[in-house]
Scaffold this motif. Sequence first.
Motif, PDB file in Angstrom:
ATOM      1  N   VAL A 142       0.820  -1.226  -0.108  1.00 42.07           N
ATOM      2  CA  VAL A 142       0.055   0.114   0.032  1.00 42.07           C
ATOM      3  C   VAL A 142       0.847   1.286  -0.106  1.00 42.07           C
ATOM      4  N   PRO A 143       0.719   2.254  -0.856  1.00 48.73           N
ATOM      5  CA  PRO A 143       1.438   3.559  -0.917  1.00 48.73           C
ATOM      6  C   PRO A 143       1.369   4.299   0.133  1.00 48.73           C
ATOM      7  N   VAL A 144       1.933   4.168   1.368  1.00 43.67           N
ATOM      8  CA  VAL A 144       1.854   4.831   2.441  1.00 43.67           C
ATOM      9  C   VAL A 144       2.958   4.352   3.444  1.00 43.67           C
ATOM     10  N   ILE A 145       3.780   5.360   3.880  1.00 42.73           N
ATOM     11  CA  ILE A 145       4.922   5.196   4.640  1.00 42.73           C
ATOM     12  C   ILE A 145       4.416   5.520   6.495  1.00 42.73           C
ATOM     13  N   LEU A 146       4.392   4.157   7.152  1.00 43.39           N
ATOM     14  CA  LEU A 146       3.970   4.275   8.590  1.00 43.39           C
ATOM     15  C   LEU A 146       5.051   4.786   9.276  1.00 43.39           C
ATOM     16  N   GLY A 147       6.137   4.774   9.044  1.00 46.34           N
ATOM     17  CA  GLY A 147       7.292   5.105  10.007  1.00 46.34           C
ATOM     18  C   GLY A 147       7.650   4.249  11.308  1.00 46.34           C
ATOM     19  N   GLU A 148       6.521   3.557  11.687  1.00 48.39           N
ATOM     20  CA  GLU A 148       6.755   2.700  12.892  1.00 48.39           C
ATOM     21  C   GLU A 148       5.497   1.669  12.854  1.00 48.39           C
ATOM     22  N   GLY A 149       5.597   0.606  13.586  1.00 52.50           N
ATOM     23  CA  GLY A 149       4.627  -0.271  13.689  1.00 52.50           C
ATOM     24  C   GLY A 149       5.068  -1.584  13.874  1.00 52.50           C
ATOM     25  N   ILE A 150       4.298  -2.426  13.599  1.00 52.49           N
ATOM     26  CA  ILE A 150       4.569  -4.017  13.435  1.00 52.49           C
ATOM     27  C   ILE A 150       5.058  -4.401  12.005  1.00 52.49           C
ATOM     28  N   ARG A 151       6.358  -4.803  12.228  1.00 50.50           N
ATOM     29  CA  ARG A 151       7.021  -5.268  10.700  1.00 50.50           C
ATOM     30  C   ARG A 151       6.463  -6.592  10.211  1.00 50.50           C
ATOM     31  N   LEU A 152       6.304  -6.599   8.937  1.00 51.15           N
ATOM     32  CA  LEU A 152       6.075  -7.946   8.399  1.00 51.15           C
ATOM     33  C   LEU A 152       7.106  -8.989   8.681  1.00 51.15           C
ATOM     34  N   PHE A 153       8.529  -8.538   8.288  1.00 51.75           N
ATOM     35  CA  PHE A 153       9.391  -9.339   8.500  1.00 51.75           C
ATOM     36  C   PHE A 153      10.452  -8.952   9.820  1.00 51.75           C
ATOM     37  N   GLY A 154      10.735  -9.644  10.663  1.00 53.89           N
ATOM     38  CA  GLY A 154      11.669  -9.069  11.681  1.00 53.89           C
ATOM     39  C   GLY A 154      13.000  -9.525  11.232  1.00 53.89           C
ATOM     40  N   HIS A 155      13.887  -9.475  12.384  1.00 52.65           N
ATOM     41  CA  HIS A 155      15.313 -10.109  12.329  1.00 52.65           C
ATOM     42  C   HIS A 155      15.156 -11.689  11.811  1.00 52.65           C
ATOM     43  N   SER A 156      16.041 -11.846  10.838  1.00 54.74           N
ATOM     44  CA  SER A 156      16.449 -13.371  10.624  1.00 54.74           C
ATOM     45  C   SER A 156      17.822 -13.744  10.449  1.00 54.74           C
ATOM     46  N   GLU A 157      17.961 -14.734  11.043  1.00 48.76           N
ATOM     47  CA  GLU A 157      19.399 -15.413  11.059  1.00 48.76           C
ATOM     48  C   GLU A 157      19.791 -15.925   9.536  1.00 48.76           C
ATOM     49  N   LYS A 158      18.850 -16.061   8.728  1.00 48.33           N
ATOM     50  CA  LYS A 158      19.359 -16.461   7.484  1.00 48.33           C
ATOM     51  C   LYS A 158      18.420 -15.883   6.352  1.00 48.33           C
ATOM     52  N   SER A 159      19.134 -15.818   5.198  1.00 47.54           N
ATOM     53  CA  SER A 159      18.158 -15.275   4.075  1.00 47.54           C
ATOM     54  C   SER A 159      17.267 -16.371   3.473  1.00 47.54           C
ATOM     55  N   VAL A 160      16.291 -15.666   2.997  1.00 44.82           N
ATOM     56  CA  VAL A 160      15.022 -16.463   2.303  1.00 44.82           C
ATOM     57  C   VAL A 160      15.033 -16.283   0.872  1.00 44.82           C
ATOM     58  N   ARG A 161      15.406 -17.369   0.042  1.00 46.58           N
ATOM     59  CA  ARG A 161      15.444 -16.868  -1.412  1.00 46.58           C
ATOM     60  C   ARG A 161      14.079 -16.951  -1.868  1.00 46.58           C
ATOM     61  N   LEU A 162      13.334 -15.954  -2.777  1.00 41.80           N
ATOM     62  CA  LEU A 162      12.105 -16.023  -3.445  1.00 41.80           C
ATOM     63  C   LEU A 162      12.236 -16.091  -4.999  1.00 41.80           C
ATOM     64  N   LYS A 163      11.104 -16.761  -5.354  1.00 42.63           N
ATOM     65  CA  LYS A 163      10.843 -16.445  -6.852  1.00 42.63           C
ATOM     66  C   LYS A 163       9.699 -15.805  -7.040  1.00 42.63           C
ATOM     67  N   LEU A 164       9.706 -14.728  -7.857  1.00 38.98           N
ATOM     68  CA  LEU A 164       8.496 -13.984  -8.302  1.00 38.98           C
ATOM     69  C   LEU A 164       7.943 -14.733  -9.348  1.00 38.98           C
ATOM     70  N   THR A 165       6.385 -15.073  -8.978  1.00 39.72           N
ATOM     71  CA  THR A 165       5.562 -15.792  -9.890  1.00 39.72           C
ATOM     72  C   THR A 165       4.532 -14.534 -10.387  1.00 39.72           C
ATOM     73  N   SER A 166       4.237 -13.743  -9.736  1.00 44.27           N
ATOM     74  CA  SER A 166       3.425 -12.551 -10.454  1.00 44.27           C
ATOM     75  C   SER A 166       3.531 -11.363 -10.037  1.00 44.27           C
ATOM     76  N   SER A 167       3.019 -10.229 -10.521  1.00 44.64           N
ATOM     77  CA  SER A 167       3.109  -8.953  -9.871  1.00 44.64           C
ATOM     78  C   SER A 167       2.016  -8.159 -10.623  1.00 44.64           C
ATOM     79  N   GLY A 168       1.100  -7.250  -9.907  1.00 43.79           N
ATOM     80  CA  GLY A 168       0.174  -6.312 -10.741  1.00 43.79           C
ATOM     81  C   GLY A 168      -0.182  -5.203  -9.988  1.00 43.79           C
ATOM     82  N   VAL A 169      -0.600  -4.263 -10.756  1.00 45.18           N
ATOM     83  CA  VAL A 169      -0.931  -3.110  -9.989  1.00 45.18           C
ATOM     84  C   VAL A 169      -2.495  -3.248  -9.956  1.00 45.18           C
TER      85      VAL A 169
END
Length: 176
Positions: free
Chosen positions: A135-162
Motif C-alpha cells: 500500500v502506498p503509505v509510509i507508516l514510519g513505525e509499527g509491526i513489521r512484516l519481517f523481523g530479524h532473521s538469522e538467514k536469508s530466504v530466497r524467493l521466486k517472483l511468480t506474478s506482480s500486478g497493479v
Amino acid sequence: MTNIVYIAQSLDGYIAGPNGELDWLEQIDNPTHDDFGFTEFMSQVDALIMGRNTYEKVLSFGQWPYDKPVYVASSQLTEIPETLNGKAFIVNGSPHQMLSKLKAEGHSAFYIDGGALIQSFIREDLIDELIITTVPVILGEGIRLFGHSEKSVRLKLTSSGVLLNQLVKTHYVVER
C-alpha cells in the motif's frame, strides 16, 4: 502441505501501526469494492493459522469474516467465545507441532496470518508462498512484516500486478 502468507504491508514494510492500527488500509479508494483476489485465494486453503494478536484484532471487527476453520496460535488463550464454537480453535506449540496436529485433522493448505506467527514460520522454513500487497503509505513505525532473521530466504517472483492504480500485489514462491 502448503503454507501461504496473504497480507498487506505499507511501503516501509509494516503490517499495522504501533498499537495494531489498521486505519491506513481503510484509506484505499476502492470504488468497485474489489477484494483483490482474496475470495479466490481462500478457496485454495483448508484452514487459517492465526496469531493471537491478529485474532483479537479480527474479533474487534464485530463480524467473523471466515468460513474456514481458524486455528489461533496461542499459549495464553484458554477459550474461544461461544459464538465461534466450531469456527475457531486454540492450537499451541512450535509451528512444526501445530502443523503436525492440523495435518492429522486432515488439513493440508494453510493461510498463515499475523506478524509474529509469520516470522516464526519463516524462521522454521515453513512458508511456501507469500502474496503481499504493498500500500502506498509510509507508516514510519509499527509491526513489521519481517523481523530479524538469522538467514536469508530466497524467493521466486511468480506474478506482480497493479491494483486500483495504487497497490502492488506480488506473489512469491519460496525457493528451497
